[in-house]
Design a protein around this motif. Structure first.
Motif, PDB file in Angstrom:
ATOM      1  N   THR A 192       0.831  -1.208   0.000  1.00  0.00           N
ATOM      2  CA  THR A 192       0.000   0.000   0.000  1.00  0.00           C
ATOM      3  C   THR A 192       0.866   1.259   0.000  1.00  0.00           C
ATOM      4  O   THR A 192       2.065   1.219   0.294  1.00  0.00           O
ATOM      5  CB  THR A 192      -0.901   0.026   1.229  1.00  0.00           C
ATOM      6  OG1 THR A 192      -0.075   0.142   2.400  1.00  0.00           O
ATOM      7  CG2 THR A 192      -1.751  -1.242   1.326  1.00  0.00           C
ATOM      8  N   ASP A 215       0.648   3.616   2.162  1.00  0.00           N
ATOM      9  CA  ASP A 215       1.074   3.844   3.540  1.00  0.00           C
ATOM     10  C   ASP A 215       2.317   3.023   3.878  1.00  0.00           C
ATOM     11  O   ASP A 215       3.234   3.508   4.548  1.00  0.00           O
ATOM     12  CB  ASP A 215      -0.056   3.490   4.516  1.00  0.00           C
ATOM     13  CG  ASP A 215      -1.178   4.514   4.502  1.00  0.00           C
ATOM     14  OD1 ASP A 215      -0.951   5.634   4.001  1.00  0.00           O
ATOM     15  OD2 ASP A 215      -2.278   4.191   4.990  1.00  0.00           O
ATOM     16  N   GLU A 247       5.292   4.569   2.162  1.00  0.00           N
ATOM     17  CA  GLU A 247       5.666   5.813   2.843  1.00  0.00           C
ATOM     18  C   GLU A 247       6.451   5.521   4.110  1.00  0.00           C
ATOM     19  O   GLU A 247       7.420   6.217   4.426  1.00  0.00           O
ATOM     20  CB  GLU A 247       4.414   6.625   3.164  1.00  0.00           C
ATOM     21  CG  GLU A 247       4.717   7.984   3.783  1.00  0.00           C
ATOM     22  CD  GLU A 247       3.467   8.810   4.048  1.00  0.00           C
ATOM     23  OE1 GLU A 247       3.615   9.893   4.644  1.00  0.00           O
ATOM     24  OE2 GLU A 247       2.365   8.363   3.660  1.00  0.00           O
ATOM     25  N   SER A 248       6.054   4.483   4.829  1.00  0.00           N
ATOM     26  CA  SER A 248       6.741   4.144   6.086  1.00  0.00           C
ATOM     27  C   SER A 248       8.185   3.692   5.838  1.00  0.00           C
ATOM     28  O   SER A 248       9.036   3.806   6.726  1.00  0.00           O
ATOM     29  CB  SER A 248       5.973   3.054   6.835  1.00  0.00           C
ATOM     30  OG  SER A 248       6.047   1.816   6.160  1.00  0.00           O
TER      31      SER A 248
END
Length: 310
Positions: free
Chosen positions: A219, A221, A224-225
């Protein structure tokens, strides 16, 4: 003979513009840049351009030219390694006077005035070497050889698959040229610390079912992490390919307004699955685009069915 038609077209035009597919891989960049070098090596008076978006991880191979629309007037356009017209990087490819398609994917979209497709070739870079061998009077520079070798290495996974005796002969021809293979390999396969950490996460979290189907959903997210882009995440598609009993696998990589589907297999035909979702590719390596996580379940169902029927 199609090769002779292509050579005749190259000889007839003063301006030649070479395109390839979006989200380029080493074969896209290698065949495009290698063909451009090859033409300039033998027709130094011609204006030859390579166009399309740049991917930072591949700029070490070749940089793109920036040209205005009027350059296409009366020009020959060649598109390398692109099965479908919608995947051509820089959609100005239709603005030239004549269009040539050179590809090794199934010819589901036979666009162009001249079409050269060889699905037996490991890569379009290998097909460009065929062109060189067809003209023994032609010269190939070290730079052209470097680019074409990179394309062959990239599409064969360092000669692990899609590698025929002919492919190895062509690679042997290229390595006789003077370029640093070690530096080339290092650049092709280097990985950032962020991507390496995501790779570790993938190895711990991918799913493998009783039918031999592997799956990983990445995903926005999650990326991004780990400070990783979708393009970088796509490089991990073969991370768990050597796991025991795996037959086929799929990566779902979320982008801003779509989900990229990356399908791979060990003998299971997956390009027909990709075609159901507007994509395509090779029998054992294909891709498509979907627009919701609900659709991922249908793709998985299709892949499960293919593995069960095999």
């Amino acid at each position: 003979m199609i090769l002779e038609e292509i050579f005749k077209a190259i000889e007839s035009y003063d301006t030649i513009i070479i395109h390839r597919h979006i989200r380029p891989d080493p074969d896209a960049i290698g065949s495009q840049g290698g063909l451009a070098c090859f033409i300039k090596d033998n027709y130094p008076e011609k204006k030859v351009y390579a166009v399309g978006e740049e991917v930072p991880s591949l700029t070490f191979l070749n940089r793109m030219d920036q040209i205005e629309d009027d350059v296409y007037s009366g020009a020959l356009v060649i598109v390398c390694d692109t099965a479908n017209q919608e995947r051509v990087s820089d959609q100005r490819y239709t603005m030239g006077e004549k269009l040539i398609k050179i590809d090794h994917h199934p010819n589901v979209d036979p666009y162009g005035d001249i079409v050269l497709v060889n699905t037996d070739a490991s890569s379009v870079s290998e097909m460009i070497v065929d062109m060189y061998e067809a003209r023994p009077d032609f010269h190939m520079s070290n730079e052209a050889a470097r680019l074409l070798y990179a394309g062959i290495v990239g599409d064969t996974g360092r000669f692990l698959f899609s590698t025929s005796p002919e492919t190895l002969k062509k690679a042997a021809l290229l390595v006789k040229k003077d370029f640093d293979r070690q530096i080339l390999h290092d650049n092709l396969y280097k990985s950032s610390l962020h991507l390496t950490r995501l790779e570790g996460y993938v190895l711990q979290n991918f799913a493998l079912n009783e039918h031999g189907v592997g799956c990983m959903k990445i995903t926005l997210d999650l990326m991004e992490s780990f400070s990783v882009t979708p393009a970088e995440a796509s490089l991990l598609v073969n991370t768990f390919s050597n796991v025991e009993n795996i037959k086929a696998w799929v990566f779902f990589i979320e982008e801003k307004d779509q989900i990229r589907v990356r399908l791979r297999s060990k003998g299971i035909v997956v390009n027909t699955i990709a075609e159901r979702y507007g994509g395509g590719g090779h029998p054992n390596a294909a891709g498509a685009t979907i627009y919701s996580w609900e659709e991922t379940e249908q793709v998985l169902n299709d892949l499960n069915h293919a593995c069960q029927m095999a």
